[in-house]
Write a protein that holds these residues in place. Sequence first.
Motif, PDB file in Angstrom:
ATOM      1  N   ASP A 479       0.865  -1.179   0.000  1.00 25.20           N
ATOM      2  CA  ASP A 479       0.000   0.000   0.000  1.00 25.20           C
ATOM      3  C   ASP A 479       0.903   1.231   0.000  1.00 25.20           C
ATOM      4  OD1 ASP A 479      -1.575   2.213   0.735  1.00 25.20           O
ATOM      5  OD2 ASP A 479      -2.961   0.975   1.877  1.00 25.20           O
ATOM      6  N   GLY A 480       0.960   1.922  -1.153  1.00 21.05           N
ATOM      7  CA  GLY A 480       1.857   3.067  -1.273  1.00 21.05           C
ATOM      8  C   GLY A 480       1.556   4.164  -0.277  1.00 21.05           C
ATOM      9  N   GLY A 481       0.274   4.428  -0.034  1.00 23.33           N
ATOM     10  CA  GLY A 481      -0.092   5.443   0.942  1.00 23.33           C
ATOM     11  C   GLY A 481       0.365   5.086   2.335  1.00 23.33           C
ATOM     12  N   GLU A 482       0.288   3.809   2.670  1.00 23.33           N
ATOM     13  CA  GLU A 482       0.740   3.354   3.984  1.00 23.33           C
ATOM     14  C   GLU A 482       2.258   3.487   4.114  1.00 23.33           C
ATOM     15  OE1 GLU A 482       0.729  -0.786   6.602  1.00 23.33           O
ATOM     16  OE2 GLU A 482      -0.809  -0.468   5.070  1.00 23.33           O
ATOM     17  N   VAL A 483       2.981   3.188   3.019  1.00 22.32           N
ATOM     18  CA  VAL A 483       4.440   3.348   3.037  1.00 22.32           C
ATOM     19  C   VAL A 483       4.806   4.805   3.288  1.00 22.32           C
ATOM     20  CG1 VAL A 483       6.531   3.222   1.617  1.00 22.32           C
ATOM     21  CG2 VAL A 483       4.876   1.356   1.552  1.00 22.32           C
ATOM     22  N   PHE A 484       4.109   5.718   2.611  1.00 24.47           N
ATOM     23  CA  PHE A 484       4.368   7.149   2.778  1.00 24.47           C
ATOM     24  C   PHE A 484       4.111   7.580   4.217  1.00 24.47           C
ATOM     25  CE2 PHE A 484       3.132  11.597   2.764  1.00 24.47           C
ATOM     26  CZ  PHE A 484       4.098  12.188   1.968  1.00 24.47           C
ATOM     27  N   THR A 485       2.962   7.169   4.751  1.00 24.69           N
ATOM     28  CA  THR A 485       2.599   7.552   6.116  1.00 24.69           C
ATOM     29  C   THR A 485       3.592   7.001   7.130  1.00 24.69           C
ATOM     30  OG1 THR A 485       0.252   7.609   5.513  1.00 24.69           O
ATOM     31  CG2 THR A 485       0.780   7.446   7.846  1.00 24.69           C
ATOM     32  N   ASN A 486       4.009   5.758   6.940  1.00 26.53           N
ATOM     33  CA  ASN A 486       4.963   5.147   7.866  1.00 26.53           C
ATOM     34  C   ASN A 486       6.318   5.852   7.820  1.00 26.53           C
ATOM     35  OD1 ASN A 486       3.123   3.266   8.772  1.00 26.53           O
ATOM     36  ND2 ASN A 486       3.791   1.653   7.389  1.00 26.53           N
ATOM     37  N   PHE A 487       6.730   6.269   6.620  1.00 23.62           N
ATOM     38  CA  PHE A 487       7.989   7.010   6.516  1.00 23.62           C
ATOM     39  C   PHE A 487       7.919   8.311   7.311  1.00 23.62           C
ATOM     40  CE2 PHE A 487      10.582  10.326   4.602  1.00 23.62           C
ATOM     41  CZ  PHE A 487      11.845   9.748   4.652  1.00 23.62           C
ATOM     42  N   LEU A 488       6.812   9.040   7.172  1.00 20.56           N
ATOM     43  CA  LEU A 488       6.662  10.297   7.907  1.00 20.56           C
ATOM     44  C   LEU A 488       6.685  10.069   9.412  1.00 20.56           C
ATOM     45  CD1 LEU A 488       3.942  12.223   5.856  1.00 20.56           C
ATOM     46  CD2 LEU A 488       6.426  12.470   5.733  1.00 20.56           C
ATOM     47  N   LYS A 489       6.076   8.971   9.858  1.00 21.02           N
ATOM     48  CA  LYS A 489       5.994   8.690  11.290  1.00 21.02           C
ATOM     49  C   LYS A 489       7.322   8.231  11.886  1.00 21.02           C
ATOM     50  CE  LYS A 489       1.088   7.398  11.584  1.00 21.02           C
ATOM     51  NZ  LYS A 489       0.141   6.274  11.829  1.00 21.02           N
ATOM     52  N   THR A 490       8.094   7.460  11.123  1.00 18.91           N
ATOM     53  CA  THR A 490       9.256   6.791  11.712  1.00 18.91           C
ATOM     54  C   THR A 490      10.610   7.290  11.236  1.00 18.91           C
ATOM     55  OG1 THR A 490       9.200   5.033  10.036  1.00 18.91           O
ATOM     56  CG2 THR A 490       7.903   4.684  12.035  1.00 18.91           C
ATOM     57  N   ASP A 491      10.680   7.859  10.018  1.00 17.19           N
ATOM     58  CA  ASP A 491      11.991   8.165   9.443  1.00 17.19           C
ATOM     59  C   ASP A 491      12.187   9.620   9.021  1.00 17.19           C
ATOM     60  OD1 ASP A 491      12.814   5.369   9.511  1.00 17.19           O
ATOM     61  OD2 ASP A 491      11.396   5.079   7.867  1.00 17.19           O
ATOM     62  N   TYR A 492      11.109  10.330   8.744  1.00 17.15           N
ATOM     63  CA  TYR A 492      11.219  11.708   8.252  1.00 17.15           C
ATOM     64  C   TYR A 492      11.935  12.595   9.273  1.00 17.15           C
ATOM     65  CZ  TYR A 492       9.636  16.386   6.791  1.00 17.15           C
ATOM     66  OH  TYR A 492       9.579  17.699   6.415  1.00 17.15           O
ATOM     67  N   HIS A 493      12.995  13.268   8.810  1.00 20.91           N
ATOM     68  CA  HIS A 493      13.794  14.165   9.657  1.00 20.91           C
ATOM     69  C   HIS A 493      14.326  13.437  10.894  1.00 20.91           C
ATOM     70  CE1 HIS A 493      12.498  18.372   8.014  1.00 20.91           C
ATOM     71  NE2 HIS A 493      12.991  17.577   7.085  1.00 20.91           N
ATOM     72  N   ARG A 494      14.712  12.198  10.697  1.00 21.83           N
ATOM     73  CA  ARG A 494      15.311  11.406  11.761  1.00 21.83           C
ATOM     74  C   ARG A 494      16.564  10.709  11.217  1.00 21.83           C
ATOM     75  NH1 ARG A 494       9.784  11.071  12.752  1.00 21.83           N
ATOM     76  NH2 ARG A 494       9.141  11.369  14.923  1.00 21.83           N
TER      77      ARG A 494
END
Length: 543
Positions: A479-494
Amino acid sequence: MKKTISLLAAALLAACSTEPVSTVAVPTADPDTIRAHVTYLASDELQGRDTGSEGYEQAADYVAAQFREIGLQPAGEDGFKQTVPFRRASHTEQKPTAVLHTADDDIELAFGEDFLAGAGQAQQASAVTAEMVFAGYGIDAPRFGINDYEGLEVDGKIVVVLSGRHASLPTEEGAHYRSGRTKLQTAAARGAVGMISVHTPQAEKRRPFERSAKYAERPNLRWVGKDGVPSDTVPGVHPGIYLDIGAAEKLFAGAPQQLAQVFEAVEKGEKLQGFDLAVRASLSNHSQHEQITSPNVVAMLPGSDPQLKDEFVVFSAHLDHIGLDAHAEEGADHINNGALDNATGVAIMLETARMFAEGERPRRSILFVAVTGEERGLLGSDYFAQYPTVPGDKMVANINLDMPLVLYPFNDVIAFGAEHSSLGETVARAAANAGIKLSPDPMPEQGLFTRSDHYSFVRQGVPSVFLVVGFESADPDIDGGEVFTNFLKTDYHRPSDQIDLPINYLAAKKFTEVNYEIGREVANTEERQRWNQGNFFGDLFGG
């Protein structure tokens, strides 16, 4: 048989055509080259590529060397580089102060707990004592029938505004009006001497005040114009403060409405009415200034058409990231490598540039710009758009690459802002040529059209799009949308945004080839790109 007939028909059409048939093979992207670019740009050696840092300089040198090797022409002010002058403002030992004067008492607010304030850019010391007036969201949007200043006298006063925007405003237009820059300019134009922004329950849900307070001491950057004035400042106006909800309630003592009533009206969708506040405020700010530089990296591929080669299609991608994590626990990874934000975007731009250099020369010239300071407020792109190294009126379009999440095989792309100009039709046509669907914005509430470097070009009247991988996956188990959301939650600016993420370099290859098709289509069309009739951004900036 059908394929044979189709090929024969194509050959006959080509033979009858009056246009010359190109003998230059259509280039393809190399996933291993993209991987090599990402691996270097997101390496620990570059220490997160913070604007003005040695690591960023190394990254800029690398991009310039790649442009040179590809065979592009230097298009900066010093070879491939355009040096951007910055003013870095930091708080001194004398921290910002905010004192509220009520009928009964003086209330001193605590910096970093009750309020936040950036170090002043326009001047090193600023102090103001004035009456205050509440002006709703501080928005004046005639097209949408909104004027929060209606009936208010704000000359010589401090304006108090809610963070955010009216729910009735369209998302992207609302993002323009909700920005601190727009609100400050609107208040200053009416004679305000300062502005106080109020944290709201809606803002608390998105980003708790306490989280922002961790960065209260962080220096801020602004580029400095040829006139010596830092960007996005209004000389003579106090730099302003941002109040937590509990502290903001004290501003409304003795006012026609309390802050809780204002928030209740917002929840009910009622019209906000401004009013004078009974409380006065004294604000002060002391800062120290340091001059630093950080370059944009600019290269050009000249066009082939004698009439159109003086026009430019601009590809942009930000090269900077956020550097080191000052809040990391001892012994923990503290380098924000920025593999997807935005080493992949720069790598894809570099590979797109190579494809153009090796393929058939486009009619218009193409600029490739790796910009600095995006993470500090779109600074490098804003400087380039205002001080371009080519004639500004000859930049016909901008295609921006920021954080392409090439983590899965995709079936579609999203071009934020495509609906505002003829670029929408052009991008859709090019994507179809590449066998890719162009999908609408799946996150309109985010207002992403105003949140990356392309918006700097929009503000100078250049039709622009922000291109990312779409949410439709070719793998039914992803699920591409889920991948995007998970990236923002766990990896974005980290620190976890690094090269050990499952980056799909075949997807990166595909995205590069889509970019090439889009750039080629824009560069070869007979007519230059134009804003759609009656478009808000075209009318606001393109006139």
